[in-house]
Motif scaffolding. Structure first.
Motif, PDB file in Angstrom:
ATOM      1  N   GLY A 190      97.630  79.093  88.801  1.00  0.00           N
ATOM      2  CA  GLY A 190      96.439  78.748  88.060  1.00  0.00           C
ATOM      3  C   GLY A 190      96.095  77.279  88.033  1.00  0.00           C
ATOM      4  O   GLY A 190      95.226  76.879  87.277  1.00  0.00           O
ATOM      5  N   GLY A 191      96.698  76.455  88.814  1.00  0.00           N
ATOM      6  CA  GLY A 191      96.433  75.031  88.793  1.00  0.00           C
ATOM      7  C   GLY A 191      95.045  74.676  89.292  1.00  0.00           C
ATOM      8  O   GLY A 191      94.345  73.879  88.695  1.00  0.00           O
ATOM      9  N   SER A 192      94.591  75.281  90.371  1.00  0.00           N
ATOM     10  CA  SER A 192      93.289  74.942  90.935  1.00  0.00           C
ATOM     11  C   SER A 192      92.153  75.500  90.084  1.00  0.00           C
ATOM     12  O   SER A 192      91.105  74.881  89.973  1.00  0.00           O
ATOM     13  CB  SER A 192      93.182  75.453  92.369  1.00  0.00           C
ATOM     14  N   ASP A 193      92.356  76.650  89.463  1.00  0.00           N
ATOM     15  CA  ASP A 193      91.322  77.228  88.604  1.00  0.00           C
ATOM     16  C   ASP A 193      91.098  76.375  87.359  1.00  0.00           C
ATOM     17  O   ASP A 193      89.957  76.140  86.967  1.00  0.00           O
ATOM     18  CB  ASP A 193      91.684  78.653  88.201  1.00  0.00           C
ATOM     19  N   SER A 194      92.173  75.928  86.755  1.00  0.00           N
ATOM     20  CA  SER A 194      92.021  75.127  85.541  1.00  0.00           C
ATOM     21  C   SER A 194      91.399  73.767  85.857  1.00  0.00           C
ATOM     22  O   SER A 194      90.651  73.229  85.057  1.00  0.00           O
ATOM     23  CB  SER A 194      93.358  74.961  84.836  1.00  0.00           C
ATOM     24  N   GLY A 195      91.676  73.212  87.006  1.00  0.00           N
ATOM     25  CA  GLY A 195      91.056  71.948  87.424  1.00  0.00           C
ATOM     26  C   GLY A 195      89.561  72.103  87.634  1.00  0.00           C
ATOM     27  O   GLY A 195      88.769  71.244  87.249  1.00  0.00           O
ATOM     28  N   LEU A 196      89.167  73.226  88.237  1.00  0.00           N
ATOM     29  CA  LEU A 196      87.753  73.506  88.469  1.00  0.00           C
ATOM     30  C   LEU A 196      87.020  73.716  87.143  1.00  0.00           C
ATOM     31  O   LEU A 196      85.910  73.209  86.955  1.00  0.00           O
ATOM     32  CB  LEU A 196      87.601  74.745  89.363  1.00  0.00           C
ATOM     33  N   ILE A 197      87.643  74.418  86.226  1.00  0.00           N
ATOM     34  CA  ILE A 197      87.038  74.637  84.912  1.00  0.00           C
ATOM     35  C   ILE A 197      86.875  73.319  84.170  1.00  0.00           C
ATOM     36  O   ILE A 197      85.846  73.077  83.535  1.00  0.00           O
ATOM     37  CB  ILE A 197      87.880  75.643  84.097  1.00  0.00           C
ATOM     38  N   MET A 198      87.856  72.448  84.286  1.00  0.00           N
ATOM     39  CA  MET A 198      87.775  71.136  83.627  1.00  0.00           C
ATOM     40  C   MET A 198      86.616  70.323  84.202  1.00  0.00           C
ATOM     41  O   MET A 198      85.878  69.674  83.451  1.00  0.00           O
ATOM     42  CB  MET A 198      89.093  70.379  83.797  1.00  0.00           C
ATOM     43  N   ILE A 199      86.403  70.363  85.485  1.00  0.00           N
ATOM     44  CA  ILE A 199      85.284  69.647  86.114  1.00  0.00           C
ATOM     45  C   ILE A 199      83.951  70.212  85.632  1.00  0.00           C
ATOM     46  O   ILE A 199      83.020  69.469  85.334  1.00  0.00           O
ATOM     47  CB  ILE A 199      85.400  69.702  87.649  1.00  0.00           C
ATOM     48  N   VAL A 200      83.857  71.521  85.514  1.00  0.00           N
ATOM     49  CA  VAL A 200      82.628  72.153  85.019  1.00  0.00           C
ATOM     50  C   VAL A 200      82.360  71.729  83.580  1.00  0.00           C
ATOM     51  O   VAL A 200      81.229  71.394  83.216  1.00  0.00           O
ATOM     52  CB  VAL A 200      82.707  73.692  85.145  1.00  0.00           C
ATOM     53  N   TYR A 201      83.400  71.703  82.736  1.00  0.00           N
ATOM     54  CA  TYR A 201      83.240  71.259  81.346  1.00  0.00           C
ATOM     55  C   TYR A 201      82.738  69.819  81.288  1.00  0.00           C
ATOM     56  O   TYR A 201      81.858  69.482  80.491  1.00  0.00           O
ATOM     57  CB  TYR A 201      84.552  71.368  80.571  1.00  0.00           C
ATOM     58  N   ILE A 202      83.295  68.955  82.113  1.00  0.00           N
ATOM     59  CA  ILE A 202      82.882  67.555  82.120  1.00  0.00           C
ATOM     60  C   ILE A 202      81.429  67.424  82.556  1.00  0.00           C
ATOM     61  O   ILE A 202      80.663  66.657  81.968  1.00  0.00           O
ATOM     62  CB  ILE A 202      83.819  66.718  83.022  1.00  0.00           C
ATOM     63  N   LEU A 203      81.019  68.172  83.567  1.00  0.00           N
ATOM     64  CA  LEU A 203      79.633  68.125  84.031  1.00  0.00           C
ATOM     65  C   LEU A 203      78.663  68.647  82.964  1.00  0.00           C
ATOM     66  O   LEU A 203      77.602  68.059  82.735  1.00  0.00           O
ATOM     67  CB  LEU A 203      79.471  68.914  85.330  1.00  0.00           C
ATOM     68  N   VAL A 204      79.018  69.733  82.307  1.00  0.00           N
ATOM     69  CA  VAL A 204      78.159  70.281  81.252  1.00  0.00           C
ATOM     70  C   VAL A 204      78.064  69.301  80.089  1.00  0.00           C
ATOM     71  O   VAL A 204      76.973  69.045  79.568  1.00  0.00           O
ATOM     72  CB  VAL A 204      78.684  71.657  80.782  1.00  0.00           C
ATOM     73  N   PHE A 205      79.181  68.723  79.695  1.00  0.00           N
ATOM     74  CA  PHE A 205      79.185  67.750  78.606  1.00  0.00           C
ATOM     75  C   PHE A 205      78.356  66.521  78.980  1.00  0.00           C
ATOM     76  O   PHE A 205      77.599  65.994  78.166  1.00  0.00           O
ATOM     77  CB  PHE A 205      80.617  67.348  78.255  1.00  0.00           C
ATOM     78  N   GLY A 206      78.467  66.056  80.217  1.00  0.00           N
ATOM     79  CA  GLY A 206      77.671  64.921  80.693  1.00  0.00           C
ATOM     80  C   GLY A 206      76.188  65.233  80.662  1.00  0.00           C
ATOM     81  O   GLY A 206      75.372  64.385  80.285  1.00  0.00           O
ATOM     82  N   ALA A 207      75.796  66.444  81.055  1.00  0.00           N
ATOM     83  CA  ALA A 207      74.382  66.837  81.028  1.00  0.00           C
ATOM     84  C   ALA A 207      73.860  66.885  79.594  1.00  0.00           C
ATOM     85  O   ALA A 207      72.737  66.446  79.318  1.00  0.00           O
ATOM     86  CB  ALA A 207      74.203  68.192  81.706  1.00  0.00           C
ATOM     87  N   ILE A 208      74.666  67.384  78.681  1.00  0.00           N
ATOM     88  CA  ILE A 208      74.252  67.438  77.273  1.00  0.00           C
ATOM     89  C   ILE A 208      74.048  66.022  76.734  1.00  0.00           C
ATOM     90  O   ILE A 208      73.044  65.744  76.070  1.00  0.00           O
ATOM     91  CB  ILE A 208      75.287  68.216  76.432  1.00  0.00           C
ATOM     92  N   ILE A 209      74.973  65.126  77.016  1.00  0.00           N
ATOM     93  CA  ILE A 209      74.859  63.736  76.568  1.00  0.00           C
ATOM     94  C   ILE A 209      73.595  63.105  77.153  1.00  0.00           C
ATOM     95  O   ILE A 209      72.856  62.411  76.453  1.00  0.00           O
ATOM     96  CB  ILE A 209      76.104  62.917  76.984  1.00  0.00           C
ATOM     97  N   TYR A 210      73.315  63.345  78.437  1.00  0.00           N
ATOM     98  CA  TYR A 210      72.145  62.761  79.081  1.00  0.00           C
ATOM     99  C   TYR A 210      70.859  63.233  78.417  1.00  0.00           C
ATOM    100  O   TYR A 210      69.993  62.437  78.076  1.00  0.00           O
ATOM    101  CB  TYR A 210      72.132  63.106  80.579  1.00  0.00           C
ATOM    102  N   PHE A 211      70.717  64.549  78.235  1.00  0.00           N
ATOM    103  CA  PHE A 211      69.466  65.085  77.710  1.00  0.00           C
ATOM    104  C   PHE A 211      69.304  64.890  76.200  1.00  0.00           C
ATOM    105  O   PHE A 211      68.186  64.886  75.688  1.00  0.00           O
ATOM    106  CB  PHE A 211      69.323  66.566  78.070  1.00  0.00           C
ATOM    107  N   MET A 212      70.401  64.723  75.461  1.00  0.00           N
ATOM    108  CA  MET A 212      70.300  64.566  74.019  1.00  0.00           C
ATOM    109  C   MET A 212      70.277  63.101  73.574  1.00  0.00           C
ATOM    110  O   MET A 212      69.730  62.808  72.518  1.00  0.00           O
ATOM    111  CB  MET A 212      71.483  65.270  73.329  1.00  0.00           C
ATOM    112  N   MET A 213      70.850  62.181  74.362  1.00  0.00           N
ATOM    113  CA  MET A 213      70.956  60.794  73.917  1.00  0.00           C
ATOM    114  C   MET A 213      70.321  59.798  74.874  1.00  0.00           C
ATOM    115  O   MET A 213      69.501  58.985  74.455  1.00  0.00           O
ATOM    116  CB  MET A 213      72.434  60.436  73.708  1.00  0.00           C
ATOM    117  N   ILE A 214      70.665  59.841  76.124  1.00  0.00           N
ATOM    118  CA  ILE A 214      70.245  58.804  77.060  1.00  0.00           C
ATOM    119  C   ILE A 214      68.767  58.921  77.416  1.00  0.00           C
ATOM    120  O   ILE A 214      68.024  57.934  77.360  1.00  0.00           O
ATOM    121  CB  ILE A 214      71.126  58.842  78.325  1.00  0.00           C
ATOM    122  N   ARG A 215      68.315  60.095  77.756  1.00  0.00           N
ATOM    123  CA  ARG A 215      66.917  60.285  78.176  1.00  0.00           C
ATOM    124  C   ARG A 215      65.915  59.950  77.062  1.00  0.00           C
ATOM    125  O   ARG A 215      64.944  59.230  77.318  1.00  0.00           O
ATOM    126  CB  ARG A 215      66.726  61.715  78.673  1.00  0.00           C
TER     127      ARG A 215
END
Length: 111
Positions: free
Chosen positions: A17-42
């Motif tokens: 399960g090492g590669s799956d958890s790494g991929l999920i972590m990247i997806v979480y970071i991207l989703v969190f980054g998009a939320i920050i962009y649309f709620m604060m930066i933009r």
């Protein structure tokens, strides 16, 4: 050889399960980054752009309100500062960046 369930447990999690958890972590970071962009930066970028447009559109004779709540008529324009007449014969020098609102003509007479 002794039996150790803890060592087996660590070995099981490390091997699978090492590669799956790494991929999920990247997806979480991207989703969190998009939320920050649309709620604060933009929205902040949009507000900054509107403020720059307001500062560029100020001309002599405009009626404005400053950050401190002073309402007056622009009497003189400079690169960084404005001279605003807040009462008859009373002129105040303020920074252009302090202007928050451009009032419609004739508003000061109603105040």
């Amino acid at each position: 050889m002794s039996f150790s369930p803890i060592a087996n447990a660590y070995a099981g999690t490390a091997a699978g399960g090492g590669s799956d958890s790494g991929l999920i972590m990247i997806v979480y970071i991207l989703v969190f980054g998009a939320i920050i962009y649309f709620m604060m930066i933009r929205p902040q970028m949009k507000k900054s752009k509107e403020q720059r447009q307001l500062m560029a559109s100020i001309s002599k004779g405009d009626e404005v309100v400053t950050l401190g709540g002073l309402a007056g008529r622009v009497m003189q324009l400079g690169d960084e500062y404005l001279h605003i007449e807040v009462a008859e014969g009373v002129t105040v020098k303020v920074q252009k960046a302090a202007v928050t609102l451009l009032l419609p003509k004739g508003t000061l007479k109603k105040l």
